[in-house]
Design a protein around this motif. Structure first.
Motif, mmCIF file in Angstrom:
data_model
loop_
_atom_site.group_PDB
_atom_site.id
_atom_site.type_symbol
_atom_site.label_atom_id
_atom_site.label_comp_id
_atom_site.label_asym_id
_atom_site.label_seq_id
_atom_site.Cartn_x
_atom_site.Cartn_y
_atom_site.Cartn_z
ATOM 1 N N LYS A 50 0.796 -1.223 0.000
ATOM 2 C CA LYS A 50 0.000 0.000 0.000
ATOM 3 C C LYS A 50 0.829 1.274 0.000
ATOM 4 N N ASN A 51 2.071 1.223 0.446
ATOM 5 C CA ASN A 51 2.884 2.442 0.477
ATOM 6 C C ASN A 51 3.489 2.789 -0.879
ATOM 7 N N ASP A 52 3.427 1.879 -1.827
ATOM 8 C CA ASP A 52 3.938 2.154 -3.173
ATOM 9 C C ASP A 52 2.765 2.652 -4.011
ATOM 10 N N ILE A 53 2.616 3.991 -4.112
ATOM 11 C CA ILE A 53 1.443 4.556 -4.767
ATOM 12 C C ILE A 53 1.469 4.419 -6.281
ATOM 13 N N SER A 54 2.598 3.971 -6.831
ATOM 14 C CA SER A 54 2.651 3.790 -8.280
ATOM 15 C C SER A 54 2.344 2.353 -8.687
ATOM 16 N N ARG A 55 2.337 1.434 -7.727
ATOM 17 C CA ARG A 55 2.121 0.018 -8.022
ATOM 18 C C ARG A 55 0.688 -0.205 -8.502
ATOM 19 N N ALA A 56 0.532 -1.014 -9.542
ATOM 20 C CA ALA A 56 -0.803 -1.313 -10.069
ATOM 21 C C ALA A 56 -1.597 -2.113 -9.036
ATOM 22 N N VAL A 57 -2.768 -1.627 -8.718
ATOM 23 C CA VAL A 57 -3.661 -2.285 -7.775
ATOM 24 C C VAL A 57 -4.879 -2.751 -8.554
ATOM 25 N N THR A 58 -5.288 -3.977 -8.315
ATOM 26 C CA THR A 58 -6.447 -4.513 -9.023
ATOM 27 C C THR A 58 -7.495 -4.967 -8.018
ATOM 28 N N LEU A 59 -8.647 -4.328 -8.066
ATOM 29 C CA LEU A 59 -9.755 -4.765 -7.209
ATOM 30 C C LEU A 59 -10.317 -6.071 -7.754
ATOM 31 N N PRO A 60 -10.862 -6.910 -6.894
ATOM 32 C CA PRO A 60 -11.460 -8.166 -7.366
ATOM 33 C C PRO A 60 -12.564 -7.904 -8.392
ATOM 34 N N SER A 61 -12.573 -8.679 -9.459
ATOM 35 C CA SER A 61 -13.536 -8.481 -10.551
ATOM 36 C C SER A 61 -14.981 -8.697 -10.096
ATOM 37 N N GLU A 62 -15.188 -9.460 -9.027
ATOM 38 C CA GLU A 62 -16.545 -9.699 -8.512
ATOM 39 C C GLU A 62 -17.239 -8.390 -8.127
ATOM 40 N N LEU A 63 -16.450 -7.417 -7.709
ATOM 41 C CA LEU A 63 -17.039 -6.128 -7.311
ATOM 42 C C LEU A 63 -17.765 -5.457 -8.471
ATOM 43 N N PHE A 64 -17.277 -5.672 -9.678
ATOM 44 C CA PHE A 64 -17.855 -5.014 -10.847
ATOM 45 C C PHE A 64 -19.040 -5.793 -11.421
ATOM 46 N N ARG A 65 -19.250 -7.015 -10.931
ATOM 47 C CA ARG A 65 -20.362 -7.837 -11.408
ATOM 48 C C ARG A 65 -21.527 -7.914 -10.423
ATOM 49 N N ASP A 66 -21.265 -7.662 -9.163
ATOM 50 C CA ASP A 66 -22.283 -7.817 -8.124
ATOM 51 C C ASP A 66 -22.517 -6.462 -7.456
ATOM 52 N N GLN A 67 -23.652 -5.834 -7.751
ATOM 53 C CA GLN A 67 -23.929 -4.494 -7.225
ATOM 54 C C GLN A 67 -23.985 -4.452 -5.700
ATOM 55 N N ILE A 103 -13.807 9.336 -0.993
ATOM 56 C CA ILE A 103 -12.976 8.192 -0.623
ATOM 57 C C ILE A 103 -11.540 8.588 -0.932
ATOM 58 N N THR A 104 -10.645 8.323 -0.006
ATOM 59 C CA THR A 104 -9.238 8.646 -0.191
ATOM 60 C C THR A 104 -8.508 7.444 -0.763
ATOM 61 N N ALA A 105 -7.737 7.685 -1.811
ATOM 62 C CA ALA A 105 -6.895 6.641 -2.413
ATOM 63 C C ALA A 105 -5.725 7.345 -3.094
ATOM 64 N N LYS A 106 -4.565 7.277 -2.496
ATOM 65 C CA LYS A 106 -3.396 7.924 -3.090
ATOM 66 C C LYS A 106 -2.943 7.198 -4.350
ATOM 67 N N ASN A 107 -3.150 5.892 -4.399
ATOM 68 C CA ASN A 107 -2.721 5.118 -5.557
ATOM 69 C C ASN A 107 -3.620 5.426 -6.749
ATOM 70 N N VAL A 108 -3.021 5.873 -7.842
ATOM 71 C CA VAL A 108 -3.774 6.295 -9.027
ATOM 72 C C VAL A 108 -4.583 5.134 -9.624
ATOM 73 N N HIS A 109 -4.061 3.922 -9.566
ATOM 74 C CA HIS A 109 -4.773 2.755 -10.111
ATOM 75 C C HIS A 109 -6.008 2.436 -9.267
ATOM 76 N N LEU A 110 -5.851 2.514 -7.963
ATOM 77 C CA LEU A 110 -6.979 2.272 -7.071
ATOM 78 C C LEU A 110 -8.045 3.349 -7.236
#
Length: 191
Positions: A50-67, A103-110
């Motif tokens: 979490k401290n590497d704000i440039s690292r690609a973060v991927t949320l679980p795909s289930e979040l985008f399928r289940d409202q 919502i706070t998220a320093k990571n650009v990917h998140l």
């Protein structure tokens, strides 16, 4: 929230960890063990970085399928690292309030994925390109208050000089009511 997390950890790992209270009043649940770390890494490996704000973060795909799951995720995330923001603006002689749910998220990917998640739920999120994804339209904030909200009894932290200690849901409800009567917010801005 701490109790909920510890119950979930106990169900998953048969160990709920222990609670430490920091000097700033925040509670931290400490859970140690390789099995726990491996499980978290399997579900969401980027959380360990979490401290590497440039690292690609991927949320679980289930979040985008289940409202319902997406709404629960946003509720928990905003309860832990987000909230309600109210600022006073002035244009000429007209004073007005700028209201946001953020919502706070320093990571650009998140940040990008949180924005997309809001969009899948038919919101119009904004990205301040620094560390926040936020809702500012009246329709979005009232919809958020109806559909998502915050976890119960979560308080605004001491980082907010005007709202610290208030229940986040109470402040959210006050913002929604203030669309009909903006003067409800005036007491918070008295000097």
């Amino acid at each position: 929230m701490v109790d909920h997390f510890r119950r979930a950890a106990t169900e998953a790992f048969n160990y709920g960890g222990y609670v430490v209270r920091r000097s700033n009043g925040a509670y931290v649940v400490k859970i140690k063990g390789r099995d726990y770390v491996r499980c978290v890494e399997a579900v969401m490996p980027d959380i360990l970085y979490k401290n590497d704000i440039s690292r690609a973060v991927t949320l679980p795909s289930e979040l985008f399928r289940d409202q319902d799951l997406a709404k629960w995720f946003l509720k928990v995330y905003a309860s832990c690292d987000g909230g309600v923001s109210i600022m006073r603006g002035k244009r000429g002689n007209t004073v007005f309030y700028v209201r946001r749910v953020f919502i706070t998220a320093k990571n650009v990917h998140l940040r990008s994925q949180v924005r997309e998640l809001f969009k899948t739920l038919q919101y119009s999120p904004q990205d301040d390109k620094d560390k926040h994804v936020y809702l500012s339209r009246k329709e979005d904030i009232t919809k958020y208050a109806r559909e998502i909200r915050f976890l119960e009894n979560v308080k605004v932290t001491g980082n907010s000089k005007r709202f610290r200690g208030l229940d986040k849901n109470h402040l959210l409800d006050l913002v929604v009511k203030s669309y009909g009567n903006p003067h409800l917010l005036d007491p918070f801005f008295q000097t």
